[in-house]
Design a protein around this motif. Structure first.
Motif, PDB file in Angstrom:
ATOM      1  N   VAL A 216      43.917  -9.139 -39.079  1.00 24.29           N
ATOM      2  CA  VAL A 216      44.090  -7.725 -39.454  1.00 24.29           C
ATOM      3  C   VAL A 216      44.349  -6.863 -38.220  1.00 24.29           C
ATOM      4  O   VAL A 216      45.125  -5.905 -38.281  1.00 24.29           O
ATOM      5  N   ASP A 217      43.729  -7.229 -37.119  1.00 26.32           N
ATOM      6  CA  ASP A 217      43.956  -6.485 -35.876  1.00 26.32           C
ATOM      7  C   ASP A 217      45.347  -6.776 -35.303  1.00 26.32           C
ATOM      8  O   ASP A 217      45.956  -5.913 -34.675  1.00 26.32           O
ATOM      9  N   VAL A 218      45.821  -8.009 -35.510  1.00 24.12           N
ATOM     10  CA  VAL A 218      47.153  -8.375 -35.016  1.00 24.12           C
ATOM     11  C   VAL A 218      48.217  -7.587 -35.783  1.00 24.12           C
ATOM     12  O   VAL A 218      49.157  -7.043 -35.189  1.00 24.12           O
ATOM     13  N   TRP A 219      48.061  -7.508 -37.105  1.00 27.33           N
ATOM     14  CA  TRP A 219      49.009  -6.742 -37.915  1.00 27.33           C
ATOM     15  C   TRP A 219      49.033  -5.280 -37.453  1.00 27.33           C
ATOM     16  O   TRP A 219      50.105  -4.694 -37.251  1.00 27.33           O
ATOM     17  N   ALA A 220      47.849  -4.708 -37.267  1.00 29.14           N
ATOM     18  CA  ALA A 220      47.762  -3.305 -36.826  1.00 29.14           C
ATOM     19  C   ALA A 220      48.416  -3.137 -35.455  1.00 29.14           C
ATOM     20  O   ALA A 220      49.159  -2.175 -35.226  1.00 29.14           O
ATOM     21  N   ALA A 221      48.184  -4.096 -34.559  1.00 34.77           N
ATOM     22  CA  ALA A 221      48.796  -4.024 -33.228  1.00 34.77           C
ATOM     23  C   ALA A 221      50.321  -4.111 -33.344  1.00 34.77           C
ATOM     24  O   ALA A 221      51.045  -3.439 -32.600  1.00 34.77           O
ATOM     25  N   ALA A 222      50.807  -4.901 -34.301  1.00 37.68           N
ATOM     26  CA  ALA A 222      52.253  -4.993 -34.525  1.00 37.68           C
ATOM     27  C   ALA A 222      52.812  -3.650 -34.988  1.00 37.68           C
ATOM     28  O   ALA A 222      53.889  -3.230 -34.553  1.00 37.68           O
ATOM     29  N   CYS A 223      52.072  -2.968 -35.859  1.00 36.65           N
ATOM     30  CA  CYS A 223      52.502  -1.638 -36.326  1.00 36.65           C
ATOM     31  C   CYS A 223      52.560  -0.651 -35.160  1.00 36.65           C
ATOM     32  O   CYS A 223      53.439   0.210 -35.103  1.00 36.65           O
ATOM     33  N   ILE A 224      51.625  -0.792 -34.232  1.00 39.71           N
ATOM     34  CA  ILE A 224      51.595   0.090 -33.053  1.00 39.71           C
ATOM     35  C   ILE A 224      52.754  -0.254 -32.116  1.00 39.71           C
ATOM     36  O   ILE A 224      53.425   0.640 -31.589  1.00 39.71           O
ATOM     37  N   PHE A 225      53.018  -1.533 -31.959  1.00 41.06           N
ATOM     38  CA  PHE A 225      54.166  -2.019 -31.180  1.00 41.06           C
ATOM     39  C   PHE A 225      55.453  -1.405 -31.761  1.00 41.06           C
ATOM     40  O   PHE A 225      56.275  -0.808 -31.046  1.00 41.06           O
ATOM     41  N   ALA A 226      55.597  -1.524 -33.074  1.00 42.65           N
ATOM     42  CA  ALA A 226      56.781  -0.980 -33.755  1.00 42.65           C
ATOM     43  C   ALA A 226      56.881   0.532 -33.543  1.00 42.65           C
ATOM     44  O   ALA A 226      57.969   1.068 -33.321  1.00 42.65           O
ATOM     45  N   GLU A 227      55.737   1.199 -33.588  1.00 39.25           N
ATOM     46  CA  GLU A 227      55.714   2.657 -33.426  1.00 39.25           C
ATOM     47  C   GLU A 227      56.111   3.069 -32.007  1.00 39.25           C
ATOM     48  O   GLU A 227      56.765   4.094 -31.816  1.00 39.25           O
ATOM     49  N   LEU A 228      55.736   2.246 -31.034  1.00 38.40           N
ATOM     50  CA  LEU A 228      56.160   2.507 -29.652  1.00 38.40           C
ATOM     51  C   LEU A 228      57.683   2.368 -29.528  1.00 38.40           C
ATOM     52  O   LEU A 228      58.335   3.132 -28.824  1.00 38.40           O
ATOM     53  N   LEU A 229      58.234   1.378 -30.222  1.00 34.15           N
ATOM     54  CA  LEU A 229      59.685   1.152 -30.164  1.00 34.15           C
ATOM     55  C   LEU A 229      60.460   2.255 -30.886  1.00 34.15           C
ATOM     56  O   LEU A 229      61.506   2.692 -30.435  1.00 34.15           O
ATOM     57  N   LEU A 230      59.910   2.704 -32.026  1.00 30.81           N
ATOM     58  CA  LEU A 230      60.626   3.667 -32.864  1.00 30.81           C
ATOM     59  C   LEU A 230      60.290   5.119 -32.555  1.00 30.81           C
ATOM     60  O   LEU A 230      61.017   6.018 -32.953  1.00 30.81           O
ATOM     61  N   ARG A 231      59.141   5.327 -31.940  1.00 30.77           N
ATOM     62  CA  ARG A 231      58.607   6.667 -31.660  1.00 30.77           C
ATOM     63  C   ARG A 231      58.285   7.436 -32.948  1.00 30.77           C
ATOM     64  O   ARG A 231      58.301   8.662 -32.972  1.00 30.77           O
ATOM     65  N   ARG A 232      58.023   6.698 -33.998  1.00 30.26           N
ATOM     66  CA  ARG A 232      57.493   7.287 -35.227  1.00 30.26           C
ATOM     67  C   ARG A 232      56.764   6.173 -35.965  1.00 30.26           C
ATOM     68  O   ARG A 232      57.032   4.993 -35.721  1.00 30.26           O
ATOM     69  N   PRO A 233      55.830   6.533 -36.867  1.00 33.04           N
ATOM     70  CA  PRO A 233      55.126   5.483 -37.607  1.00 33.04           C
ATOM     71  C   PRO A 233      56.125   4.586 -38.331  1.00 33.04           C
ATOM     72  O   PRO A 233      57.083   5.064 -38.930  1.00 33.04           O
ATOM     73  N   PHE A 234      55.904   3.290 -38.261  1.00 30.95           N
ATOM     74  CA  PHE A 234      56.854   2.327 -38.818  1.00 30.95           C
ATOM     75  C   PHE A 234      56.721   2.211 -40.334  1.00 30.95           C
ATOM     76  O   PHE A 234      57.712   2.173 -41.050  1.00 30.95           O
ATOM     77  N   LEU A 235      55.477   2.161 -40.827  1.00 35.08           N
ATOM     78  CA  LEU A 235      55.245   1.963 -42.262  1.00 35.08           C
ATOM     79  C   LEU A 235      54.312   3.051 -42.809  1.00 35.08           C
ATOM     80  O   LEU A 235      53.167   2.777 -43.137  1.00 35.08           O
ATOM     81  N   PRO A 236      54.819   4.303 -42.902  1.00 40.37           N
ATOM     82  CA  PRO A 236      53.934   5.414 -43.300  1.00 40.37           C
ATOM     83  C   PRO A 236      53.757   5.517 -44.815  1.00 40.37           C
ATOM     84  O   PRO A 236      54.315   6.405 -45.460  1.00 40.37           O
ATOM     85  N   GLY A 237      52.978   4.639 -45.376  1.00 39.73           N
ATOM     86  CA  GLY A 237      52.731   4.633 -46.816  1.00 39.73           C
ATOM     87  C   GLY A 237      51.961   5.870 -47.256  1.00 39.73           C
ATOM     88  O   GLY A 237      51.122   6.383 -46.529  1.00 39.73           O
ATOM     89  N   THR A 238      52.262   6.347 -48.464  1.00 43.27           N
ATOM     90  CA  THR A 238      51.593   7.546 -48.981  1.00 43.27           C
ATOM     91  C   THR A 238      50.451   7.182 -49.934  1.00 43.27           C
ATOM     92  O   THR A 238      49.680   8.041 -50.355  1.00 43.27           O
ATOM     93  N   SER A 239      50.353   5.923 -50.301  1.00 40.10           N
ATOM     94  CA  SER A 239      49.239   5.408 -51.113  1.00 40.10           C
ATOM     95  C   SER A 239      49.178   3.918 -50.815  1.00 40.10           C
ATOM     96  O   SER A 239      50.091   3.381 -50.176  1.00 40.10           O
ATOM     97  N   ASP A 240      48.145   3.250 -51.294  1.00 37.33           N
ATOM     98  CA  ASP A 240      48.055   1.816 -51.020  1.00 37.33           C
ATOM     99  C   ASP A 240      49.230   1.048 -51.647  1.00 37.33           C
ATOM    100  O   ASP A 240      49.760   0.107 -51.046  1.00 37.33           O
ATOM    101  N   ILE A 241      49.636   1.476 -52.836  1.00 30.64           N
ATOM    102  CA  ILE A 241      50.775   0.829 -53.499  1.00 30.64           C
ATOM    103  C   ILE A 241      52.061   1.071 -52.706  1.00 30.64           C
ATOM    104  O   ILE A 241      52.855   0.163 -52.468  1.00 30.64           O
ATOM    105  N   ASP A 242      52.227   2.344 -52.285  1.00 30.73           N
ATOM    106  CA  ASP A 242      53.410   2.681 -51.496  1.00 30.73           C
ATOM    107  C   ASP A 242      53.407   1.935 -50.162  1.00 30.73           C
ATOM    108  O   ASP A 242      54.459   1.547 -49.657  1.00 30.73           O
ATOM    109  N   GLN A 243      52.205   1.711 -49.622  1.00 31.55           N
ATOM    110  CA  GLN A 243      52.092   0.965 -48.363  1.00 31.55           C
ATOM    111  C   GLN A 243      52.656  -0.447 -48.535  1.00 31.55           C
ATOM    112  O   GLN A 243      53.437  -0.919 -47.718  1.00 31.55           O
TER     113      GLN A 243
END
Ligand code: ADP
Length: 303
Positions: free
Chosen positions: A186-213
């Protein structure tokens, strides 16, 4: 007036998930510290022994990429946790439009993140609440993981506090499928999202609900299949989803190097058992290939 006969209270730094955080001076060392006041609300008997034992464990987690818990004490129904003071955090860096992050800078930030995680995983402590504003940055550019182990100690924050919407964006698919027992993945996935966010300069997967996530995850990586992730169908909240094919990862990260994309894809593996470990991620050639990670003191930070 001193707190616990030792700390001189300064201004409030912010309201966090578990309570207010304020700046203070440690009169014993002269150092500036951040004190996190945690409401102990329900537990009438004060902090139980399990919590105390866990706090003692956290105090022993010492690593250059982990924020140090220097002291902990109960006072007036609140638990006070004393941490070294940090200037800024990775969220501020990512959001600051005046900051240019080179590929070497991104590599440095994600390497420090993974180093902090690797240390804790070696000690069998999970973070469980990784997000850019939990990655604090000190005066010498060192990135340090904050709030380690707090999620387990005080309950998963995003369940109890509705203002905690951001944590969802970093949640691994197994958590969204209701996994009760989860591991370092779970920490690796989160770190990947942060990695992606550093590359994109915006949140990579900004879900608005758990289903949307889940929808955002499927749109990025395709719907998971039981051949890729055999245990998926046994997860409590698993439901069958309409098939979505995966677009090429390259199309989502046009600016990333091949090395970066290879590591990213290994961190974003659906099956938590097949997902790369933090230790293996650190050994990936992305970190040894050119450009080498920027020396932390030279990293750009908000003015
Ligand atoms: P959250 O739970 O939302 O992640 P925190 O409780 O970690 O928030 O922190 C609340 C506020 O206090 C934030 O603005 C954060 O920047 C600040 N803060 C937390 N820890 C430190 C620290 N060690 N040094 C300086 N500021 C801190």
């Amino acid at each position: 007036k001193k707190v616990a006969d030792r700390y001189l209270k300064r201004e409030v730094l912010g309201e966090g998930t578990y309570g207010v955080v304020y700046k203070a001076i440690d009169t014993r060392t002269g150092q500036t510290v951040a004190i996190k006041k945690i409401r102990l609300g329900k537990q009438k008997e004060g902090i139980n022994f399990t919590a105390l034992r866990e706090i003692k464990l956290l105090k022993e987690l010492k690593d250059p990429n982990i924020i140090e818990l220097t002291d902990a004490f109960p006072l007036k129904g609140n638990l006070h946790l004393v941490f070294e003071f940090m200037e800024t955090d990775l969220e501020a860096v990512i959001r600051d439009r005046n900051i240019f992050l080179s590929p070497a800078d991104i590599k440095s930030y994600i390497q420090m993140t993974l180093k902090g995680l690797a240390f804790c995983h070696r000690k069998w402590v999970l973070h469980r609440d990784m997000k850019p504003n939990n990655l604090l940055i000190g005066p010498n550019g060192q990135l340090k993981l904050a709030d380690f182990g707090l999620a387990r100690l005080f309950g998963s924050p995003d369940r109890r506090f509705t203002h905690q919407v951001f944590a969802r964006w970093y949640r691994a698919p197994e958590l969204l499928f209701g996994a009760k027992q989860y591991a370092s993945g779970v920490d690796v996935w989160a770190a990947a999202c942060i990695f992606a966010e550093l590359l994109l300069r915006r949140p990579f997967l900004p879900g608005t609900s758990d289903i949307d996530q889940l929808g955002k995850i499927f749109a990025a990586f395709g719907t998971p299949t039981s051949s890729h992730w055999p245990d998926m169908v046994y997860l409590p909240d698993y439901v069958e989803y309409q098939y979505v094919p995966a677009p090429p990862l390259r199309s989502l990260f046009p600016m990333a190097s091949d090395d970066a994309l290879d590591l990213l894809s290994k961190m974003f593996t659906y099956d938590p058992k097949a997902r790369i470990s933090v230790q293996r991620a650190l050994e990936h050639w992305y970190f040894s290939s050119s450009p080498l990670p920027t020396d932390p003191v030279k990293l750009p930070r908000p003015a």
